[in-house]
Design a protein around this motif. Structure first.
Motif, PDB file in Angstrom:
ATOM      1  N   MET A   1      18.697  50.247  10.152  1.00  0.00           N
ATOM      2  CA  MET A   1      18.507  48.953   9.511  1.00  0.00           C
ATOM      3  C   MET A   1      17.497  49.066   8.376  1.00  0.00           C
ATOM      4  SD  MET A   1      18.419  46.347  12.786  1.00  0.00           S
ATOM      5  CE  MET A   1      18.329  44.934  11.711  1.00  0.00           C
ATOM      6  N   ALA A   2      17.410  48.028   7.567  1.00  0.00           N
ATOM      7  CA  ALA A   2      16.483  48.027   6.441  1.00  0.00           C
ATOM      8  C   ALA A   2      15.047  47.882   6.942  1.00  0.00           C
ATOM      9  CB  ALA A   2      16.834  46.877   5.491  1.00  0.00           C
ATOM     10  N   THR A   3      14.114  47.878   6.016  1.00  0.00           N
ATOM     11  CA  THR A   3      12.708  47.749   6.359  1.00  0.00           C
ATOM     12  C   THR A   3      12.478  46.493   7.183  1.00  0.00           C
ATOM     13  OG1 THR A   3      12.134  48.833   4.295  1.00  0.00           O
ATOM     14  CG2 THR A   3      10.391  47.596   5.399  1.00  0.00           C
ATOM     15  N   PRO A   4      11.739  46.585   8.298  1.00  0.00           N
ATOM     16  CA  PRO A   4      11.545  45.413   9.149  1.00  0.00           C
ATOM     17  C   PRO A   4      10.922  44.258   8.390  1.00  0.00           C
ATOM     18  CG  PRO A   4      10.773  47.420  10.237  1.00  0.00           C
ATOM     19  CD  PRO A   4      11.082  47.784   8.817  1.00  0.00           C
ATOM     20  N   LEU A   5      11.309  43.052   8.778  1.00  0.00           N
ATOM     21  CA  LEU A   5      10.745  41.868   8.163  1.00  0.00           C
ATOM     22  C   LEU A   5       9.324  41.648   8.664  1.00  0.00           C
ATOM     23  CD1 LEU A   5      13.762  39.448   8.595  1.00  0.00           C
ATOM     24  CD2 LEU A   5      13.100  40.639   6.528  1.00  0.00           C
ATOM     25  N   PRO A   6       8.472  41.079   7.844  1.00  0.00           N
ATOM     26  CA  PRO A   6       7.149  40.711   8.328  1.00  0.00           C
ATOM     27  C   PRO A   6       7.284  39.631   9.392  1.00  0.00           C
ATOM     28  CG  PRO A   6       7.551  39.761   6.161  1.00  0.00           C
ATOM     29  CD  PRO A   6       8.670  40.704   6.432  1.00  0.00           C
ATOM     30  N   PRO A   7       6.359  39.595  10.358  1.00  0.00           N
ATOM     31  CA  PRO A   7       6.499  38.640  11.469  1.00  0.00           C
ATOM     32  C   PRO A   7       6.139  37.222  11.067  1.00  0.00           C
ATOM     33  CG  PRO A   7       4.471  39.886  11.703  1.00  0.00           C
ATOM     34  CD  PRO A   7       5.177  40.442  10.496  1.00  0.00           C
ATOM     35  N   ASP A   8       6.785  36.702  10.031  1.00  0.00           N
ATOM     36  CA  ASP A   8       6.525  35.329   9.603  1.00  0.00           C
ATOM     37  C   ASP A   8       7.181  34.358  10.571  1.00  0.00           C
ATOM     38  OD1 ASP A   8       5.199  36.238   7.362  1.00  0.00           O
ATOM     39  OD2 ASP A   8       7.021  36.301   6.158  1.00  0.00           O
ATOM     40  N   ASP A   9       6.489  33.259  10.845  1.00  0.00           N
ATOM     41  CA  ASP A   9       7.036  32.217  11.705  1.00  0.00           C
ATOM     42  C   ASP A   9       7.166  30.958  10.862  1.00  0.00           C
ATOM     43  OD1 ASP A   9       7.700  30.357  13.553  1.00  0.00           O
ATOM     44  OD2 ASP A   9       6.207  30.945  15.030  1.00  0.00           O
ATOM     45  N   LEU A  10       8.407  30.539  10.592  1.00  0.00           N
ATOM     46  CA  LEU A  10       8.646  29.381   9.734  1.00  0.00           C
ATOM     47  C   LEU A  10       8.806  28.097  10.538  1.00  0.00           C
ATOM     48  CD1 LEU A  10      11.082  30.981   7.149  1.00  0.00           C
ATOM     49  CD2 LEU A  10       8.600  30.832   7.106  1.00  0.00           C
ATOM     50  N   PHE A 194      16.460  33.614   7.054  1.00  0.00           N
ATOM     51  CA  PHE A 194      17.111  34.680   7.810  1.00  0.00           C
ATOM     52  C   PHE A 194      16.251  35.026   9.016  1.00  0.00           C
ATOM     53  CE2 PHE A 194      17.625  39.423   8.303  1.00  0.00           C
ATOM     54  CZ  PHE A 194      18.871  39.353   8.929  1.00  0.00           C
ATOM     55  N   SER A 195      16.883  35.112  10.186  1.00  0.00           N
ATOM     56  CA  SER A 195      16.186  35.431  11.418  1.00  0.00           C
ATOM     57  C   SER A 195      16.859  36.628  12.086  1.00  0.00           C
ATOM     58  CB  SER A 195      16.204  34.224  12.362  1.00  0.00           C
ATOM     59  OG  SER A 195      15.798  34.582  13.666  1.00  0.00           O
ATOM     60  N   VAL A 196      16.048  37.568  12.589  1.00  0.00           N
ATOM     61  CA  VAL A 196      16.610  38.761  13.221  1.00  0.00           C
ATOM     62  C   VAL A 196      15.626  39.291  14.253  1.00  0.00           C
ATOM     63  CG1 VAL A 196      15.648  40.381  11.539  1.00  0.00           C
ATOM     64  CG2 VAL A 196      17.750  40.983  12.759  1.00  0.00           C
ATOM     65  N   LEU A 197      16.164  39.870  15.308  1.00  0.00           N
ATOM     66  CA  LEU A 197      15.333  40.532  16.307  1.00  0.00           C
ATOM     67  C   LEU A 197      15.055  41.967  15.874  1.00  0.00           C
ATOM     68  CD1 LEU A 197      16.954  39.298  19.649  1.00  0.00           C
ATOM     69  CD2 LEU A 197      14.621  38.851  18.896  1.00  0.00           C
ATOM     70  N   HIS A 198      13.790  42.369  15.942  1.00  0.00           N
ATOM     71  CA  HIS A 198      13.407  43.732  15.572  1.00  0.00           C
ATOM     72  C   HIS A 198      12.521  44.296  16.670  1.00  0.00           C
ATOM     73  CE1 HIS A 198      12.172  47.177  13.224  1.00  0.00           C
ATOM     74  NE2 HIS A 198      10.896  46.854  13.430  1.00  0.00           N
ATOM     75  N   LEU A 199      12.765  45.534  17.038  1.00  0.00           N
ATOM     76  CA  LEU A 199      11.997  46.172  18.094  1.00  0.00           C
ATOM     77  C   LEU A 199      10.567  46.415  17.628  1.00  0.00           C
ATOM     78  CD1 LEU A 199      11.953  47.422  20.921  1.00  0.00           C
ATOM     79  CD2 LEU A 199      12.609  49.605  19.867  1.00  0.00           C
ATOM     80  N   ASP A 200       9.612  45.808  18.335  1.00  0.00           N
ATOM     81  CA  ASP A 200       8.200  45.991  18.037  1.00  0.00           C
ATOM     82  C   ASP A 200       7.685  47.166  18.860  1.00  0.00           C
ATOM     83  OD1 ASP A 200       5.287  45.694  18.156  1.00  0.00           O
ATOM     84  OD2 ASP A 200       5.621  43.787  17.144  1.00  0.00           O
ATOM     85  N   ALA A 201       7.298  48.235  18.173  1.00  0.00           N
ATOM     86  CA  ALA A 201       6.864  49.439  18.877  1.00  0.00           C
ATOM     87  C   ALA A 201       5.599  49.191  19.687  1.00  0.00           C
ATOM     88  CB  ALA A 201       6.638  50.578  17.876  1.00  0.00           C
ATOM     89  N   ARG A 205       9.135  45.742  22.864  1.00  0.00           N
ATOM     90  CA  ARG A 205      10.166  44.742  23.131  1.00  0.00           C
ATOM     91  C   ARG A 205      10.599  44.117  21.811  1.00  0.00           C
ATOM     92  NH1 ARG A 205       8.342  39.515  22.712  1.00  0.00           N
ATOM     93  NH2 ARG A 205       6.067  39.209  22.776  1.00  0.00           N
ATOM     94  N   PRO A 206      11.773  43.515  21.778  1.00  0.00           N
ATOM     95  CA  PRO A 206      12.224  42.868  20.530  1.00  0.00           C
ATOM     96  C   PRO A 206      11.384  41.634  20.212  1.00  0.00           C
ATOM     97  CG  PRO A 206      14.053  43.263  22.046  1.00  0.00           C
ATOM     98  CD  PRO A 206      12.796  43.466  22.823  1.00  0.00           C
ATOM     99  N   VAL A 207      11.074  41.467  18.951  1.00  0.00           N
ATOM    100  CA  VAL A 207      10.345  40.298  18.460  1.00  0.00           C
ATOM    101  C   VAL A 207      11.146  39.677  17.326  1.00  0.00           C
ATOM    102  CG1 VAL A 207       8.232  39.478  17.352  1.00  0.00           C
ATOM    103  CG2 VAL A 207       8.106  41.265  19.087  1.00  0.00           C
ATOM    104  N   ARG A 208      11.258  38.368  17.340  1.00  0.00           N
ATOM    105  CA  ARG A 208      12.047  37.695  16.309  1.00  0.00           C
ATOM    106  C   ARG A 208      11.221  37.516  15.045  1.00  0.00           C
ATOM    107  NH1 ARG A 208      16.812  35.611  15.800  1.00  0.00           N
ATOM    108  NH2 ARG A 208      17.291  36.046  17.993  1.00  0.00           N
ATOM    109  N   ASP A 246      24.930  45.735  12.243  1.00  0.00           N
ATOM    110  CA  ASP A 246      23.476  45.552  12.241  1.00  0.00           C
ATOM    111  C   ASP A 246      23.105  44.103  12.536  1.00  0.00           C
ATOM    112  OD1 ASP A 246      23.007  48.222  11.608  1.00  0.00           O
ATOM    113  OD2 ASP A 246      23.132  47.830   9.452  1.00  0.00           O
ATOM    114  N   LEU A 247      23.830  43.174  11.932  1.00  0.00           N
ATOM    115  CA  LEU A 247      23.545  41.751  12.150  1.00  0.00           C
ATOM    116  C   LEU A 247      23.804  41.360  13.596  1.00  0.00           C
ATOM    117  CD1 LEU A 247      25.063  40.140   8.916  1.00  0.00           C
ATOM    118  CD2 LEU A 247      22.681  40.758   9.373  1.00  0.00           C
ATOM    119  N   ARG A 248      24.875  41.881  14.155  1.00  0.00           N
ATOM    120  CA  ARG A 248      25.182  41.565  15.551  1.00  0.00           C
ATOM    121  C   ARG A 248      24.158  42.189  16.496  1.00  0.00           C
ATOM    122  NH1 ARG A 248      30.486  39.630  16.431  1.00  0.00           N
ATOM    123  NH2 ARG A 248      31.730  39.549  14.515  1.00  0.00           N
ATOM    124  N   ALA A 249      23.765  43.426  16.208  1.00  0.00           N
ATOM    125  CA  ALA A 249      22.784  44.101  17.066  1.00  0.00           C
ATOM    126  C   ALA A 249      21.430  43.403  17.023  1.00  0.00           C
ATOM    127  CB  ALA A 249      22.637  45.560  16.632  1.00  0.00           C
ATOM    128  N   GLY A 250      21.067  42.850  15.876  1.00  0.00           N
ATOM    129  CA  GLY A 250      19.795  42.148  15.737  1.00  0.00           C
ATOM    130  C   GLY A 250      19.859  40.674  16.052  1.00  0.00           C
TER     131      GLY A 250
END
Length: 318
Positions: A1-10, A194-201, A205-208, A246-250
């Motif tokens: 996947m592309a570079t992870p998104l910053p953990p912004d909460d809108l 845009f919202s996606v789950l990304h694995l937080d090392a 665990r996944p973080v949205r 990628d979209l489905r996995a996230g």
């Protein structure tokens, strides 16, 4: 996947785990969230409930209150005995509960035909109370009806699918919208998130994560036709290089929110929806078909064709 998104909460939160995979916003714009623990009276307000419910529900609520009040006072007149109400001989309802109910309806509705009259002091007192409540009920019912009828309610139609389509030699994320009302909307602005789950090392665990997508155009002054909202999928886009898998996995979800001014009432209106790859809402290798009829003196927009698409080849390597 592309570079992870910053953990912004809108404002949508990051509480949805990888196991839940639930939609946060339904296609009709309602949130897939239920608040509990507030208690009935704190979570319900008479004004918001009556103004927000459907017209059939509103009519049923008014009818239920009307019938209950008339029946309640009828029981009071009936309990006072046959001498509490006086009526001509042979009047419909006799001297029982039916006569009391007829009189209660006439009093609560402030009709007062005069054929049935209160006689005892108890009946007179009940009449005074019921007449007051009848006037109050009529005023409240009129006020709620006016509030509902005057409330601006935009009917903005969103396309069924979110398209990944050719755009200026590259790719673009596109959704088409139209005004389904005869009244005009002005100063229409759009926000796409845009919202996606990304694995937080660190958390293991996944973080949205959320990101506000930059649009080709965020605002249109006039809205007589349709508007195709476009997010260019360039190198700076959070979706750049992502595939459908990628979209489905996230568990990706795209939120679209529109705000506008209703020219009829000059009040702001909003509309929103969301698209999920897991639900088949994202359509690849397609573009929207033209839905304009230019043959006459007036340009015609067939809104029923808002969802029509046709195949389109996407550029490679982007």
């Amino acid at each position: 996947m592309a570079t992870p998104l910053p953990p912004d909460d809108l404002g949508l939160g990051r509480v949805v785990s990888d196991e839940s995979r639930q939609r946060m916003l339904r296609p009709d714009g309602s949130f897939n969230v239920r608040r509990t623990g507030l208690g009935f009276f704190r979570s319900h307000r008479l004004y918001h409930d009556l103004v927000g419910m459907s017209w059939p529900g509103f009519a049923a609520a008014l009818g239920a209150v009307y019938a209950a009040m008339c029946a309640l006072f009828a029981l009071g007149y009936w309990a006072l005995g046959p001498a509490a109400l006086d009526a001509p001989t042979g009047d419909a309802g006799g001297t029982g509960f039916l006569r009391a109910l007829y009189f209660s309806v006439q009093t609560f509705s402030t009709i007062g035909f005069g054929r049935i009259a209160p006689v005892s002091h108890g009946a007179q007192a009940l009449v005074a109370l019921e007449a007051f409540l009848g006037i109050l009920y009529a005023a409240l019912a009129t006020g709620f009806t006016f509030a509902r009828a005057s409330r601006p309610d935009a009917d903005i139609v969103f396309s069924r699918h979110l398209l990944v389509a050719p755009y200026q030699g590259g790719r673009g994320l596109m959704v088409r919208v139209a005004n389904a009302r005869r009244g005009e909307l002005t100063d229409v602005s759009a926000e796409v998130t845009f919202s996606v789950l990304h694995l937080d090392a660190a958390l293991d665990r996944p973080v949205r994560h959320y990101a506000a997508l930059e649009l080709e155009r965020t605002r249109v002054t006039l809205f007589p036709l349709t508007w195709t909202i476009v997010h260019p999928l360039g190198p700076e886009s959070p979706l750049h290089g992502l595939t459908d898998d990628d979209l489905r996995a996230g568990d990706a979800e795209v939120f679209v929110r529109l705000t506008a001014v209703d020219e009829t009432t000059m009040q702001p209106v909003t509309a929103r929806t969301s698209y999920r790859a897991d639900d088949g809402d994202v359509l690849w290798n397609a573009r929207f078909r033209d839905l304009f009829d230019r043959s006459g003196d007036v340009l015609t927009v067939d809104v029923s064709r808002l969802d029509e698409t046709e195949p389109a080849e996407l550029p490679d390597g982007l």
